[in-house]
Design a protein around this motif. Structure first.
Motif, PDB file in Angstrom:
ATOM      1  N   ALA A  92      -6.117  11.227  -4.903  1.00 22.06           N
ATOM      2  CA  ALA A  92      -5.557   9.974  -4.403  1.00 22.06           C
ATOM      3  C   ALA A  92      -5.142   9.015  -5.524  1.00 22.06           C
ATOM      4  CB  ALA A  92      -6.567   9.308  -3.494  1.00 22.06           C
ATOM      5  N   ALA A  96      -1.312   7.795  -6.049  1.00 19.96           N
ATOM      6  CA  ALA A  96      -0.945   6.379  -5.989  1.00 19.96           C
ATOM      7  C   ALA A  96      -0.258   5.954  -7.289  1.00 19.96           C
ATOM      8  CB  ALA A  96      -2.183   5.532  -5.751  1.00 19.96           C
ATOM      9  N   SER A 133      11.521  10.979   5.572  1.00 20.18           N
ATOM     10  CA  SER A 133      10.313  10.928   4.741  1.00 20.18           C
ATOM     11  C   SER A 133      10.646  10.428   3.338  1.00 20.18           C
ATOM     12  CB  SER A 133       9.654  12.307   4.654  1.00 20.18           C
ATOM     13  OG  SER A 133       9.274  12.746   5.916  1.00 20.18           O
ATOM     14  N   SER A 136      10.823   6.778   3.470  1.00 20.08           N
ATOM     15  CA  SER A 136       9.499   6.145   3.517  1.00 20.08           C
ATOM     16  C   SER A 136       8.870   6.106   2.124  1.00 20.08           C
ATOM     17  CB  SER A 136       8.584   6.907   4.466  1.00 20.08           C
ATOM     18  OG  SER A 136       9.045   6.777   5.772  1.00 20.08           O
ATOM     19  N   ILE A 137       9.015   7.198   1.372  1.00 19.72           N
ATOM     20  CA  ILE A 137       8.449   7.227   0.013  1.00 19.72           C
ATOM     21  C   ILE A 137       9.114   6.140  -0.826  1.00 19.72           C
ATOM     22  CG2 ILE A 137       8.206   8.600  -2.107  1.00 19.72           C
ATOM     23  CD1 ILE A 137       8.122  11.116  -0.320  1.00 19.72           C
ATOM     24  N   VAL A 140       7.921   2.640   0.291  1.00 20.80           N
ATOM     25  CA  VAL A 140       6.549   2.354  -0.162  1.00 20.80           C
ATOM     26  C   VAL A 140       6.531   2.090  -1.673  1.00 20.80           C
ATOM     27  CG1 VAL A 140       4.259   3.416  -0.465  1.00 20.80           C
ATOM     28  CG2 VAL A 140       5.377   3.509   1.754  1.00 20.80           C
TER      29      VAL A 140
ATOM     30  N   ARG B  33      -5.583  12.095   3.899  1.00 24.01           N
ATOM     31  CA  ARG B  33      -4.606  11.648   2.884  1.00 24.01           C
ATOM     32  C   ARG B  33      -4.165  10.204   3.150  1.00 24.01           C
ATOM     33  NH1 ARG B  33      -4.070  13.051  -2.273  1.00 24.01           N
ATOM     34  NH2 ARG B  33      -2.022  13.791  -2.854  1.00 24.01           N
ATOM     35  N   GLU B  36      -6.936   7.959   2.067  1.00 21.97           N
ATOM     36  CA  GLU B  36      -7.028   7.903   0.595  1.00 21.97           C
ATOM     37  C   GLU B  36      -5.958   6.982   0.012  1.00 21.97           C
ATOM     38  OE1 GLU B  36      -8.592  12.421  -0.510  1.00 21.97           O
ATOM     39  OE2 GLU B  36      -6.471  11.941  -0.645  1.00 21.97           O
ATOM     40  N   LEU B  37      -4.747   7.078   0.553  1.00 23.11           N
ATOM     41  CA  LEU B  37      -3.626   6.338  -0.034  1.00 23.11           C
ATOM     42  C   LEU B  37      -3.529   4.895   0.458  1.00 23.11           C
ATOM     43  CD1 LEU B  37      -0.838   9.073   0.066  1.00 23.11           C
ATOM     44  CD2 LEU B  37      -1.911   8.167  -1.974  1.00 23.11           C
ATOM     45  N   PHE B  38      -3.811   4.662   1.744  1.00 19.85           N
ATOM     46  CA  PHE B  38      -3.548   3.340   2.314  1.00 19.85           C
ATOM     47  C   PHE B  38      -4.786   2.629   2.840  1.00 19.85           C
ATOM     48  CE2 PHE B  38       0.276   5.944   2.692  1.00 19.85           C
ATOM     49  CZ  PHE B  38       1.160   5.176   1.954  1.00 19.85           C
ATOM     50  N   CYS B  70       3.867   4.658   6.143  1.00 22.03           N
ATOM     51  CA  CYS B  70       2.629   5.132   5.506  1.00 22.03           C
ATOM     52  C   CYS B  70       2.323   6.556   5.959  1.00 22.03           C
ATOM     53  CB  CYS B  70       1.454   4.229   5.867  1.00 22.03           C
ATOM     54  SG  CYS B  70       1.667   2.547   5.303  1.00 22.03           S
ATOM     55  N   VAL B  73       4.717   9.041   4.305  1.00 22.22           N
ATOM     56  CA  VAL B  73       4.361   9.238   2.883  1.00 22.22           C
ATOM     57  C   VAL B  73       3.133  10.151   2.794  1.00 22.22           C
ATOM     58  CG1 VAL B  73       3.536   8.092   0.785  1.00 22.22           C
ATOM     59  CG2 VAL B  73       5.387   7.074   2.086  1.00 22.22           C
TER      60      VAL B  73
END
Lengths: 169, 111
Positions: A92, A96, A133, A136-137, A140, B33, B36-38, B70, B73
């Motif tokens: 994670a 991130a 998708s 969305s990436i 974000v 996931r 973990e990310l959000f 979210c 992603v």
């Protein structure tokens, strides 16, 4: 395949070209020009900053790599491609960080007049990422998807050899 | 007080049915996931729910519209890989959209 992901044009590696009929929505990714390139629109791809030369159209870049070499060697109009597939295996924290690095590479591309490209890095249909998708990436990561798609289309159009009508029949 | 119902989206996902994971396990993996990310709170608020699908390599997951970015992603960054095939506001429409695509053929294509 492109219909499945709602993407107009997809890139395939030269290794898979033998099983594929030349079509308008396929661009071949090759390391150097070879005879098969006459049948497809193509882009010359490098996966290392050190192997960059004047003919390279696209550089596959790892966001965790240092950007200094890229700043020096990236010429105007070079496509800088970031792959999503390696991130699936990261934890994670690194995932991130990868999302954060996307924005910094995007800004670097803007300042160097390069084209930022987000790619699935898929080797099979199941690994493909849909257009929604990708959006969305980008959203974000703090990148406007509409500007991204527009600039990518313009960049692709500027690459003559990537255009279907220049393919030798 | 307004009788307000938050909008949802139903997402059809293509997965490798010959792989080791069942849809419920994949649904769990997506949730992990996402968390973990959000974070836990957005993950719970997204109200992810798995639905039945009549297609062998397709699973359907519901998500609140507010958390769709979210969710997508998280999907893109989940191992094993999953591909979004269609997104719709209703299950009925989603199933119709999916049935229009011929998945028997798509399954065997290698890019």
């Amino acid at each position: 395949m492109s219909k499945l992901s709602d993407i107009d044009i997809i890139g395939i590696d030269s290794g898979n070209a033998a099983n594929t009929n030349p079509q308008e929505n396929i661009i071949l990714r090759i390391e150097k020009k070879n005879p098969i390139a006459d049948l497809f629109p193509y882009l010359i791809v490098a996966d290392n900053v050190r192997s960059l030369d004047g003919k390279t159209d696209l550089l596959v870049f790892d966001p965790f790599q240092g950007k200094d070499a890229l700043k020096i060697k990236a010429k105007r109009g070079l496509g800088i491609e970031i792959l999503v597939s390696p991130v699936r295996k990261l934890d994670a924290h690194l995932s991130a960080r990868w999302l954060r690095e996307l924005k910094s590479i995007y800004l670097l591309c803007q300042s160097n007049d390069c084209q930022f490209i987000l790619s699935s890095g898929a080797t099979s249909t199941n690994e493909m990422i849909s257009a929604r998708s990708f959006e969305s990436i980008l959203a974000v990561a703090g990148i406007d998807p509409r500007i991204y798609w527009r600039k990518l289309s313009e960049w692709l159009y500027s690459k003559t050899k990537a255009r279907w009508r220049y393919v030798k029949s | 007080m307004l009788n307000h119902r938050e909008k949802r989206r139903y997402v059809a996902l293509m997965y490798d049915s010959s792989g080791t994971y069942q849809p419920f396990q994949l649904h769990e993996k997506i949730g992990i996931r996402f968390r973990e990310l959000f974070g836990i709170f957005p993950m719970q608020s997204a109200m992810l729910k798995l639905y039945d699908s009549e297609f062998r390599n397709i699973m359907i997951v519901r998500c609140k519209l507010k958390y769709l970015d979210c969710f997508l992603v998280s999907l893109a960054l989940t191992e094993p890989p999953l591909t979004v095939v269609s997104i719709s506001g209703t299950l009925k429409k989603l199933r119709k959209n999916v049935s229009k695509k011929d998945f028997r053929n798509i399954k065997n294509i290698r890019s």
